[in-house]
Design a protein around this motif. Structure first.
Motif, PDB file in Angstrom:
ATOM      1  N   THR A 435       0.797  -1.247   0.000  1.00  0.00           N
ATOM      2  CA  THR A 435       0.000   0.000   0.000  1.00  0.00           C
ATOM      3  C   THR A 435       0.820   1.283   0.000  1.00  0.00           C
ATOM      4  OG1 THR A 435      -0.175   0.012   2.435  1.00  0.00           O
ATOM      5  CG2 THR A 435      -1.891  -1.161   1.211  1.00  0.00           C
ATOM      6  N   SER A 436       2.147   1.214  -0.042  1.00  0.00           N
ATOM      7  CA  SER A 436       2.942   2.448   0.003  1.00  0.00           C
ATOM      8  C   SER A 436       3.422   2.843  -1.390  1.00  0.00           C
ATOM      9  CB  SER A 436       4.164   2.258   0.914  1.00  0.00           C
ATOM     10  OG  SER A 436       5.130   1.423   0.291  1.00  0.00           O
ATOM     11  N   GLU A 437       3.910   4.070  -1.504  1.00  0.00           N
ATOM     12  CA  GLU A 437       4.486   4.523  -2.771  1.00  0.00           C
ATOM     13  C   GLU A 437       5.723   3.710  -3.124  1.00  0.00           C
ATOM     14  OE1 GLU A 437       5.234   8.684  -2.923  1.00  0.00           O
ATOM     15  OE2 GLU A 437       3.135   9.264  -2.607  1.00  0.00           O
ATOM     16  N   GLU A 438       6.521   3.375  -2.109  1.00  0.00           N
ATOM     17  CA  GLU A 438       7.699   2.532  -2.354  1.00  0.00           C
ATOM     18  C   GLU A 438       7.267   1.176  -2.898  1.00  0.00           C
ATOM     19  OE1 GLU A 438      11.479   0.484   0.035  1.00  0.00           O
ATOM     20  OE2 GLU A 438      10.138   1.868   1.085  1.00  0.00           O
ATOM     21  N   LYS A 444       5.844  -1.895  -9.886  1.00  0.00           N
ATOM     22  CA  LYS A 444       5.995  -1.477 -11.288  1.00  0.00           C
ATOM     23  C   LYS A 444       7.241  -2.118 -11.899  1.00  0.00           C
ATOM     24  CE  LYS A 444       6.396   2.564 -14.296  1.00  0.00           C
ATOM     25  NZ  LYS A 444       6.569   4.032 -14.381  1.00  0.00           N
ATOM     26  N   ARG A 445       8.363  -2.108 -11.149  1.00  0.00           N
ATOM     27  CA  ARG A 445       9.587  -2.748 -11.664  1.00  0.00           C
ATOM     28  C   ARG A 445       9.373  -4.243 -11.860  1.00  0.00           C
ATOM     29  NH1 ARG A 445      12.207   0.964  -8.163  1.00  0.00           N
ATOM     30  NH2 ARG A 445      12.294  -0.560  -6.461  1.00  0.00           N
TER      31      ARG A 445
END
Length: 476
Positions: A435-438, A444-445
Motif C-alpha cells: 500500500t505504500s508509494e515505495e 511497477k519494476r
C-alpha cells in the motif's frame, strides 16, 4: 561399477544391457531429477516442454515414489503433455521418513537427509536403464540435477551418451557459491559486497559432504542448462561461463507463462481470487521444506490480521521424504482467527496451484522463502516479493530479488535468522509492499521485468533462442 568411496571402474560391462526397448530412436532425452519437490517440478516442466515443442522422446527417471510425487503435484501442466512423458520407476530404496522438527534452531530440513543419502543407491539401476538405450538410439542425452552427478556417472561409459547439468538454482547463487568455495574474488561492487549474506547457517555439514561427493563427476558433463533468463541474470550468467569453461544455456523460465483456462479451473484459491480487486491480495507460502514453530505461526497470523490486507496463506508442514506416508501435523492458528479474517483472508492447508495464483490479476505480492522455483514463478508473473529466506540458496536469492533486481522487500535479515519475526515487523513489511508509494514502485519494476521475461521465452526471445540452440546441439 563404483562404491561410495569413489573408486570408478571405467569398463562398464555391456552384459548389463537387456535391450528391452521395442523401438529404435534417433535422440533420446533422459531426465534424472533430485528427489525434492522444487527439483522434481522444474525437470518435469522441462521434460514436458521439450517433448511437446520439439517432438523428442523424453524419459523421466526416478524412484517410483518421487515420480508419483512429480505427477500428482504437476502444477500448471496439462494432462496431455504429462501423458507424453515416459516415466521410468525405479524401486524406491528403503529410507527413514521422519516428520520435520518445528522447533529446530535451524530451518534446514534435516529430516530429508536420509532420503538424499538413499538416492546414492540409484547408480546401478540408472546405468542399467541407460544401457538399454545404448544400442537402440543414435544418441542418449542425460539431463540431470547436479546433486545426482554421482549416480549418472556411467553415462560417460557409453560412446553415444552425453550428459548435461540442469541447475534448479539461480545463476547468482551458483556464482557466489563457486567464488566462495574456490577463493575467487566476487565481481559484484563494493556496496553490494558489504550486504551480501554469508553462507554461515545455510546448510549442515552432512549436505556439504553430500555435495562434495558429486564434485568429481561434474567434469563428466558437456555443459550446463539454467532455469533462468539473460533478462534476469545476464551479468551472472556471463561470469559463470568464465568460471565454468563449458557451454551454458539459459533457457528459463521453465514454466507456462499463459494459463488460458485459469478462470475455468475449479480451485478454492482461484475461485476466491476471482472475487477480489486487482493486485489486492498478498500470497503467503514458504515452499515444501519450511516448517514454522507454533510461536512463529502465531506472530505471522497476528501480523496478517493487524494489517487487514487481503491474503491467501498456504499453511503446511514441510514435506517428508515420502509425502505419501505419515500424518502431517495440523498447525494451530490463534483461536477464532479464520472466522475473524474470513472477509479478507483465506487459509489453505492443502496443495495450492502456485503458478496460477501468482498469474492471477488479483495477486499483488508474494511473501516467500525465496526458493528459486518460487522466485522464477513470481518474477515471470510480475509479482513483487516479501523475501523471508530460510536456508540453502534462499538468502542469496532473496538478496538478488531485493538488492539487485529491486523487486522486493526483506522481511528478516539473514544475520537475524535465529530471532522470531514479530507480528509488528510482518505488518510493516506487508503494508509497505502492498500500500505504500515505495511498494508501488517495486511492483511497477516487477511487472516490467515480468513482461521482459515472458518475451524472452517467445519465438525470437533470448531464452527461446538459447533453448533452440541446446536442442540443435543435442540433435546435431
Amino acid at each position: 561399477m563404483e562404491d561410495l568411496t569413489g573408486v570408478r571402474n571405467p569398463d562398464l560391462s555391456t552384459s548389463m544391457c537387456s535391450n528391452k526397448l521395442k523401438q529404435d530412436h534417433d535422440v533420446v532425452l533422459v531426465m534424472v531429477p533430485f528427489p525434492a519437490q522444487g527439483h522434481l517440478n522444474q525437470l518435469l516442466h522441462l521434460a514436458c516442454f521439450i517433448s511437446s515443442s520439439y517432438d523428442l522422446p523424453v524419459y523421466y527417471v526416478g524412484t517410483a515414489t518421487h515420480n508419483r510425487q512429480a505427477r500428482v503435484r504437476a502444477n500448471a501442466l496439462s494432462p496431455s503433455d504429462i501423458a507424453k512423458i515416459h516415466f521410468h520407476d525405479i524401486p524406491t530404496p528403503e529410507f527413514a521418513s521422519p516428520p520435520p522438527d518445528s522447533n529446530a534452531s535451524s530451518k534446514f530440513p534435516r529430516h530429508l537427509l536420509p532420503l538424499w543419502d538413499a538416492s546414492m543407491l540409484l547408480r546401478e539401476p540408472i546405468a542399467s536403464f541407460l544401457c538399454d538405450f545404448s544400442s537402440k538410439a543414435r544418441r542418449i542425452v542425460v539431463v540431470h540435477d547436479p546433486s545426482m552427478s554421482y549416480i549418472v556417472q556411467d553415462a560417460s561409459s557409453f560412446p553415444n551418451a552425453e550428459s548435461y547439468l540442469f541447475n534448479c538454482i539461480s545463476a547468482f547463487y551458483l556464482y557466489c557459491f563457486s567464488c566462495s568455495f574456490s577463493g575467487m574474488s566476487f565481481q559484484l561492487g563494493e556496496e553490494l559486497l558489504k550486504k551480501l549474506p554469508s553462507f554461515e547457517g545455510t546448510m549442515p555439514d552432512e549436505l556439504m559432504n553430500f555435495i562434495a561427493l558429486q564434485g568429481p563427476y561434474l567434469d563428466l558433463t558437456s555443459g550446463d542448462i539454467h532455469n533462468t533468463s539473460k533478462v534476469i541474470e545476464g551479468q551472472f550468467l556471463d561470469l559463470l561461463a568464465q568460471v565454468k569453461g563449458k557451454q551454458q544455456w539459459a533457457i528459463g523460465p521453465i514454466l507456462p507463462t499463459k494459463f488460458d483456462c485459469i478462470s475455468n479451473r475449479t480451485d478454492i484459491c482461484l475461485e476466491w481470487l476471482n472475487k477480489q480487486p486487482s493486485r489486492s491480495v498478498l500470497y503467503v507460502s514458504f515452499g515444501t521444506t519450511t516448517t514454522f514453530s507454533d510461536r512463529e505461526v502465531m506472530e505471522l497470523a497476528m501480523g496478517l490480521e493487524l494489517n487487514k490486507q487481503k491474503f491467501i496463506w498456504v499453511l503446511r508442514e514441510a514435506d517428508r521424504g515420502d509425502i505419501f506416508t505419515g500424518e502431517a501435523r495440523r498447525v494451530e492458528l490463534p483461536e477464532g482467527f479464520e472466522e475473524r479474517v474470513k472477509e479478507v483472508g483465506l487459509v489453505v492447508r492443502e496443495w495450492a496451484p502456485q503458478p496460477e495464483i501468482l498469474a492471477h490479476s488479483s495477486t499483488g505480492g508474494f511473501m516467500s522463502h525465496c526458493g528459486w522455483n518460487s522466485c522464477v514463478e513470481s518474477i515471470t508473473m510480475g509479482v513483487p516479493i516479501a523475501a523471508w529466506p530460510m536456508h540453502g540458496d534462499q538468502p542469496n536469492n532473496g538478496f538478488l530479488v531485493t538488492e539487485i533486481l529491486k523487486i522486493g522487500l526483506t522481511v528478516r535479515e539473514w544475520e537475524k535468522r535465529e530471532e522470531i519475526v514479530s507480528a509488528s515487523t510482518i505488518e510493516n513489511v506487508v503494508r509497505k509492499l502492498m500500500t505504500s508509494e515505495e511498494g508501488d514502485a517495486i511492483r511497477k519494476r516487477a511487472q516490467e521485468l515480468g513482461v521482459a521475461v515472458k518475451r524472452s521465452v517467445e519465438k525470437g526471445g533470448a531464452s527461446r533462442i538459447e533453448l533452440d540452440s541446446f536442442i540443435a546441439h543435442i540433435t546435431r
